[in-house]
Scaffold this motif. Structure first.
Motif, short mmCIF file in Angstrom:
data_model
loop_
_atom_site.label_atom_id
_atom_site.label_comp_id
_atom_site.label_asym_id
_atom_site.label_seq_id
_atom_site.Cartn_x
_atom_site.Cartn_y
_atom_site.Cartn_z
N TYR A 1 2.31 1.47 -3.17
CA TYR A 1 1.25 2.16 -4.46
C TYR A 1 0.53 4.07 -4.02
O TYR A 1 0.41 5.00 -4.74
N ASN A 2 0.72 3.80 -3.15
CA ASN A 2 0.55 5.43 -2.38
C ASN A 2 1.67 6.68 -2.98
O ASN A 2 1.65 7.48 -3.27
N VAL B 1 0.55 -1.41 -0.12
CA VAL B 1 0.12 0.20 -0.41
C VAL B 1 0.87 1.05 0.38
O VAL B 1 0.10 2.35 -0.81
#
Length: 63
Positions: A55-56, A52
């Motif tokens: 991805y961020n 995550v």
């Protein structure tokens, strides 16, 4: 002035990446200690936090 802009972006990327990782670890430790959950869950949630976080960071850099 331009260097400060890149330094601020680097700081944002660091925060965006470390927050989900630490959140996953802390949530996993809470689940293990308080709810007697499955023992490897902090590692699983940390790996999910890494995914995550990347991805961020990618979304932030592509803005």
């Amino acid at each position: 002035m331009r260097n400060l802009k890149y330094l601020a972006l680097l700081g944002q990327v660091g925060i965006v990446m470390i927050t989900p990782i630490l959140g996953g670890i802390l949530l996993g430790r809470y689940l293990v200690t308080q709810l007697d959950f499955w023992q490897p869950i902090p590692v699983v949630l940390a790996v999910l936090g890494v995914i995550v976080g990347f991805y961020n960071a990618f979304r932030l850099l592509m803005k």
